[in-house]
Design a protein around this motif. Structure first.
Motif, PDB file in Angstrom:
ATOM      1  N   ASN A 195     -13.899 -85.137  17.773  1.00 35.90           N
ATOM      2  CA  ASN A 195     -13.381 -84.847  16.436  1.00 35.90           C
ATOM      3  C   ASN A 195     -12.346 -83.730  16.554  1.00 35.90           C
ATOM      4  OD1 ASN A 195     -12.912 -83.942  13.831  1.00 35.90           O
ATOM      5  ND2 ASN A 195     -14.965 -84.516  13.151  1.00 35.90           N
ATOM      6  N   VAL A 196     -11.067 -84.121  16.497  1.00 34.72           N
ATOM      7  CA  VAL A 196      -9.984 -83.174  16.788  1.00 34.72           C
ATOM      8  C   VAL A 196      -9.976 -82.010  15.804  1.00 34.72           C
ATOM      9  CG1 VAL A 196      -7.486 -82.887  16.928  1.00 34.72           C
ATOM     10  CG2 VAL A 196      -8.554 -84.908  17.895  1.00 34.72           C
ATOM     11  N   ASN A 197     -10.033 -82.342  14.506  1.00 39.19           N
ATOM     12  CA  ASN A 197      -9.953 -81.274  13.515  1.00 39.19           C
ATOM     13  C   ASN A 197     -11.114 -80.296  13.625  1.00 39.19           C
ATOM     14  OD1 ASN A 197      -7.601 -82.188  12.556  1.00 39.19           O
ATOM     15  ND2 ASN A 197      -8.349 -82.818  10.537  1.00 39.19           N
ATOM     16  N   ARG A 198     -12.308 -80.840  13.851  1.00 37.63           N
ATOM     17  CA  ARG A 198     -13.463 -79.944  13.931  1.00 37.63           C
ATOM     18  C   ARG A 198     -13.343 -79.030  15.161  1.00 37.63           C
ATOM     19  NH1 ARG A 198     -19.066 -82.735  14.260  1.00 37.63           N
ATOM     20  NH2 ARG A 198     -18.404 -83.645  12.280  1.00 37.63           N
ATOM     21  N   THR A 199     -12.901 -79.608  16.272  1.00 37.25           N
ATOM     22  CA  THR A 199     -12.759 -78.804  17.486  1.00 37.25           C
ATOM     23  C   THR A 199     -11.722 -77.700  17.283  1.00 37.25           C
ATOM     24  OG1 THR A 199     -13.228 -80.811  18.712  1.00 37.25           O
ATOM     25  CG2 THR A 199     -12.391 -78.946  19.971  1.00 37.25           C
ATOM     26  N   LYS A 200     -10.611 -78.071  16.636  1.00 39.97           N
ATOM     27  CA  LYS A 200      -9.582 -77.054  16.383  1.00 39.97           C
ATOM     28  C   LYS A 200     -10.130 -75.963  15.471  1.00 39.97           C
ATOM     29  CE  LYS A 200      -5.295 -79.416  17.280  1.00 39.97           C
ATOM     30  NZ  LYS A 200      -3.909 -79.519  16.923  1.00 39.97           N
ATOM     31  N   MET A 201     -10.925 -76.372  14.486  1.00 37.45           N
ATOM     32  CA  MET A 201     -11.511 -75.395  13.580  1.00 37.45           C
ATOM     33  C   MET A 201     -12.414 -74.429  14.343  1.00 37.45           C
ATOM     34  SD  MET A 201     -11.439 -74.360  10.531  1.00 37.45           S
ATOM     35  CE  MET A 201     -11.553 -74.997   8.892  1.00 37.45           C
ATOM     36  N   TYR A 202     -13.221 -74.949  15.271  1.00 41.35           N
ATOM     37  CA  TYR A 202     -14.074 -74.068  16.074  1.00 41.35           C
ATOM     38  C   TYR A 202     -13.228 -73.065  16.853  1.00 41.35           C
ATOM     39  CZ  TYR A 202     -18.103 -77.126  15.206  1.00 41.35           C
ATOM     40  OH  TYR A 202     -19.097 -77.836  14.623  1.00 41.35           O
ATOM     41  N   ALA A 203     -12.137 -73.556  17.425  1.00 38.82           N
ATOM     42  CA  ALA A 203     -11.277 -72.661  18.206  1.00 38.82           C
ATOM     43  C   ALA A 203     -10.684 -71.577  17.311  1.00 38.82           C
ATOM     44  CB  ALA A 203     -10.165 -73.456  18.880  1.00 38.82           C
ATOM     45  N   LEU A 204     -10.278 -71.968  16.097  1.00 38.90           N
ATOM     46  CA  LEU A 204      -9.708 -70.965  15.182  1.00 38.90           C
ATOM     47  C   LEU A 204     -10.766 -69.947  14.780  1.00 38.90           C
ATOM     48  CD1 LEU A 204      -7.384 -73.119  12.902  1.00 38.90           C
ATOM     49  CD2 LEU A 204      -6.728 -71.456  14.636  1.00 38.90           C
ATOM     50  N   MET A 205     -12.000 -70.415  14.545  1.00 39.06           N
ATOM     51  CA  MET A 205     -13.073 -69.487  14.181  1.00 39.06           C
ATOM     52  C   MET A 205     -13.350 -68.519  15.321  1.00 39.06           C
ATOM     53  SD  MET A 205     -15.522 -72.208  12.250  1.00 39.06           S
ATOM     54  CE  MET A 205     -16.969 -71.182  12.059  1.00 39.06           C
ATOM     55  N   LEU A 206     -13.298 -69.057  16.532  1.00 40.78           N
ATOM     56  CA  LEU A 206     -13.505 -68.204  17.704  1.00 40.78           C
ATOM     57  C   LEU A 206     -12.400 -67.152  17.786  1.00 40.78           C
ATOM     58  CD1 LEU A 206     -15.760 -68.471  19.736  1.00 40.78           C
ATOM     59  CD2 LEU A 206     -14.194 -69.694  21.254  1.00 40.78           C
ATOM     60  N   SER A 207     -11.168 -67.560  17.499  1.00 37.11           N
ATOM     61  CA  SER A 207     -10.068 -66.595  17.531  1.00 37.11           C
ATOM     62  C   SER A 207     -10.289 -65.536  16.451  1.00 37.11           C
ATOM     63  CB  SER A 207      -8.722 -67.293  17.361  1.00 37.11           C
ATOM     64  OG  SER A 207      -8.566 -67.774  16.047  1.00 37.11           O
ATOM     65  N   GLY A 208     -10.882 -65.963  15.308  1.00 38.06           N
ATOM     66  CA  GLY A 208     -11.202 -64.997  14.261  1.00 38.06           C
ATOM     67  C   GLY A 208     -12.249 -63.991  14.723  1.00 38.06           C
ATOM     68  N   LEU A 209     -13.219 -64.471  15.480  1.00 36.98           N
ATOM     69  CA  LEU A 209     -14.253 -63.573  16.002  1.00 36.98           C
ATOM     70  C   LEU A 209     -13.633 -62.513  16.910  1.00 36.98           C
ATOM     71  CD1 LEU A 209     -17.288 -62.883  16.560  1.00 36.98           C
ATOM     72  CD2 LEU A 209     -17.155 -64.497  18.462  1.00 36.98           C
ATOM     73  N   PHE A 210     -12.757 -62.954  17.811  1.00 43.20           N
ATOM     74  CA  PHE A 210     -12.099 -62.003  18.709  1.00 43.20           C
ATOM     75  C   PHE A 210     -11.274 -60.992  17.903  1.00 43.20           C
ATOM     76  CE2 PHE A 210     -12.370 -65.316  22.220  1.00 43.20           C
ATOM     77  CZ  PHE A 210     -13.289 -64.592  22.951  1.00 43.20           C
ATOM     78  N   ALA A 211     -10.536 -61.499  16.918  1.00 46.00           N
ATOM     79  CA  ALA A 211      -9.712 -60.605  16.098  1.00 46.00           C
ATOM     80  C   ALA A 211     -10.589 -59.593  15.382  1.00 46.00           C
ATOM     81  CB  ALA A 211      -8.904 -61.411  15.079  1.00 46.00           C
ATOM     82  N   ALA A 212     -11.755 -60.052  14.896  1.00 42.40           N
ATOM     83  CA  ALA A 212     -12.655 -59.165  14.174  1.00 42.40           C
ATOM     84  C   ALA A 212     -13.099 -58.003  15.065  1.00 42.40           C
ATOM     85  CB  ALA A 212     -13.876 -59.943  13.688  1.00 42.40           C
ATOM     86  N   LEU A 213     -13.474 -58.320  16.306  1.00 44.64           N
ATOM     87  CA  LEU A 213     -13.939 -57.261  17.209  1.00 44.64           C
ATOM     88  C   LEU A 213     -12.807 -56.281  17.488  1.00 44.64           C
ATOM     89  CD1 LEU A 213     -16.090 -59.483  19.580  1.00 44.64           C
ATOM     90  CD2 LEU A 213     -16.909 -57.832  17.898  1.00 44.64           C
TER      91      LEU A 213
END
Lengths: 326, 354
Positions: A195-213
């Motif tokens: 599922n391309v969109n879902r996978t991309k969404m996970y990657a974006l959320m992960l990037s958000g986690l890094f940005a948050a830290l």
């Protein structure tokens, strides 16, 4: 000149580099993970800022470091999910949406800051908790190295450990494989049931986690308050660091260290009344050159592949059409 | 009616996004302000209340028009270049250096300084263009990096070589009288740079919609593969679009120095490149519409300032609103269902008429 070298080769200097590196390394990893998924997230600046803000505010009013951490992460991840929603569902250009979200974060933080504290500059009036510094047992006893490596904020160590975790995630887990597959060829990934969109969404959320830290480190470690636009372009410098690092975990860390080194040198040089501007522009110049070299190599690789396929003669037409663009 | 909606669909979409922006503004002011009626008045009518503020809008819009038009040209050719900021500042620095160190009559000095600045900006943004055209390097990243290089180099140039030591703060020497724009309304800050900005927009409109090169730009932006198939030299389009972007942004930077400040005074990144992106998006990359979107953004900014000064709501409200508007405009699927339904009904009707 001697003065310069003696200060550069001092223990304090080594310590400062790690300190300056932390808020670059986190967003750089965020850039790397989203780029690997094929949806480069340049909203790191905004995500860091909003995490830095909500961390301090929630920390100050609840007194709890854990709640602050949670609030910061939630804010930044939510921002990146909004980006994902606009990009993936509403088919907005991801760069333009990210530009808008950066602006949004810059505005909304000052806006809320004023509403909550009546101050538009900073939250220095609020007593907020900070992440603790820790001494590493044994290592702290080693002369010189111990002084440089030990005694940092806990988030600095989290950043260093994250590099390793990031590597494991991307190259040793199914999710990492899916993210890379989606980034390299979304059509092929889709055809094998990802599922391309879902996978991309996970990657974006992960990037958000890094940005948050990264953002939380700025407002609750580097200093102990939030101030207007305190990320000061680090989210953009992170794009440079991740590019220079070839979007790879270790490479990103090394280039973040390099950027930190240069900015630390620039600070020392400026204090000696030598113009530091020319030093400060070096890492960006190197990044442009590195970008050209990387892209040139990738292009050459593709051309060779096409040439090889043409020589083979079969089933090359489709691929040629796909690789010719962009 | 429906035909009309389809024809002007993008424009209507922008209008609806703007209206939503206004509604959210009103809601936010009502939520926050102690005396919302007054605050609304400050925000919406404040910018029009005095001559000074009206002029303020115009002078604020000028650099936005320059950068917006510059960026629109590259958007139309499907290049996402952030380099307007870098070209703007380095052109202003080099132009200032040139203006300060030369001496000639105004009739020669002003155009020459503008040309030096424009060429500097063009050469600067040529670099991401060449990297993109030759090695397919992302123009987004390379232009962002070049912005930082431009910024630090400009600071170096001004602070180390053309600094005004008597000024007390870090600024360049004053431009000679012969290199400063006059006012077209005497006694105000309405300088000729504002007119130049409008001229740049008109020229860009002519170029994009009435010349062959402009057609090639738009075709490349619309469908690169088709454009290549049709014999358009994509590399030429990429490079030329970057050169034009740099030139216009560069003239904009110098015009700001020659019209408003009289010297180079930026010590932080001024952010005009980002403003340019905003107005280019709201104006749908159309040079004429960009004049209006720049005026609108300047109007909102001045409104925010008035509100900040007289009312009890911070000016950052404007940043929140403008980002919301941009998000809605860039979301291709926003109102997409509506368009789809109208298109279908239209087609069915035509089918039935046959």
């Amino acid at each position: 000149m001697n003065e310069l070298f003696s200060s550069i080769f001092s223990v304090n200097f080594g310590y400062a580099i790690l300190r300056v590196m932390t808020p670059l390394l986190f967003p750089a990893m965020g850039i790397a993970v989203s780029t690997m998924a094929g949806s480069q997230n340049i909203a790191m600046e905004g995500a860091m800022l909003i995490a830095a803000f909500f961390g301090v505010i929630v920390g100050a009013f609840s007194g709890s470091l854990w709640l602050a951490l949670l609030a910061g992460i939630a804010a930044a991840v939510l921002l990146c999910m909004i980006l994902g929603y606009f990009h993936l569902k509403l088919k907005a250009d991801i760069f333009l949406s990210a530009v808008a979200l950066n602006m949004f974060s810059s505005g909304i933080t000052v806006f809320l800051l004023f509403m909550i504290t009546g101050d538009k500059g900073s939250t220095s009036s609020l007593p907020s908790p900070v992440f603790p510094s820790i001494d590493i047992p044994l290592v702290e006893k080693i002369p010189v190295i111990g002084d440089i490596i030990s005694g940092h904020n806990i988030l600095t160590y989290v950043a260093l450990v994250s590099v390793f975790l990031f590597y494991l995630l991307m190259f040793k887990t199914p999710l990492g494989l899916r993210i890379r597959a989606v980034g390299q060829n979304p059509d092929a990934a889709e055809s094998v049931g990802i599922n391309v969109n879902r996978t991309k969404m996970y990657a974006l959320m992960l990037s958000g986690l890094f940005a948050a830290l990264g953002g939380l480190y700025l407002s609750m470690g580097y200093v102990s308050w939030f101030s207007k636009d305190m990320t000061a372009g680090r989210g953009f410098i992170a794009i440079a660091a991740a590019t220079l690092g070839g979007m790879m975990p270790l490479g990103t860390m090394i280039s973040s260290l390099f950027f930190a080194l240069v900015s630390a040198v620039a600070i020392y040089i400026a204090s000696l009344n030598i113009p530091s501007e020319l030093i400060q522009l070096i890492p960006y110049l190197i990044t442009v050159v590195a970008l050209a070299v990387f892209s040139g190599r990738a292009l050459k690789g593709r051309r060779e592949k096409i040439a090889a396929e043409d020589a083979g003669g079969t089933e090359s037409v489709q691929e040629k059409n796909n690789t010719g663009d962009n | 009616m429906e035909k009309w909606i389809l024809k002007y669909f993008t424009l209507i979409r922008v209008m609806i996004a703007l209206i939503i922006g206004v509604i959210v503004t009103i809601l936010m002011i009502y939520l926050i302000s102690e005396y919302p009626g007054e605050s609304l008045k400050y925000f919406f009518t404040g910018p029009l209340a005095s001559k000074g503020r009206l002029f303020n809008i115009l002078e604020m819009a000028a650099p936005m028009i320059f950068c917006g038009v510059a960026i629109a040209i590259s958007f139309q050719a499907d290049q996402f270049n952030l380099g307007a900021e870098g070209s703007f500042i380095i052109a202003a620095a080099v132009g200032t250096a040139f203006a300060v160190s030369t001496n000639m009559p105004a009739l020669l000095h002003i155009p020459l300084v503008l040309i030096v600045a424009g060429v500097t900006g063009a050469v600067w943004s040529l670099i991401p263009g060449i990297l993109k055209a030759k090695w397919n390097a992302s123009e987004l990243v390379s232009s962002l990096m070049m912005n930082y290089v431009a910024f630090y180099f400009s600071l170096y140039l001004i602070n180390s070589h053309f600094r005004d030591l008597d000024a007390g703060f870090l600024v360049s020497l004053r431009l000679p009288e012969t290199a400063v724009f006059g006012q077209f309304i005497t006694g105000t800050r309405m300088h000729f740079g504002i007119i130049l900005a409008v001229v740049a927009a008109l020229w860009a409109y002519y170029f994009l919609y009435h010349t062959t090169s402009g057609y090639e730009f738009r075709q490349t932006g619309y469908n690169k593969s088709f454009a290549r198939f049709g014999g358009i030299n994509i590399i030429k389009v990429i490079i030329l679009s970057q050169v034009l972007l740099g030139f216009i942004a560069g003239v904009g930077g110098m015009s700001e120095v020659m019209g408003i400040h009289g010297r180079f005074l930026w010590q932080g990144q001024p952010g005009y490149g980002w403003d340019g992106i905003i107005v280019a998006i709201i104006g749908r990359s159309h040079p004429i519409l960009i004049i209006f979107s720049s005026l609108l953004l300047a109007y909102l900014r001045v409104g925010g300032q008035v509100l900040n000064l007289m009312g009890d709501v911070p000016a950052e409200l404007v940043n929140v609103i403008q980002s919301l508007i941009i998000l809605l405009i860039t979301a291709e699927a926003f109102l997409g269902q509506w368009k789809y339904r109208i298109t279908r009904r239209q087609a069915e009707r035509e089918e039935a008429a046959k």
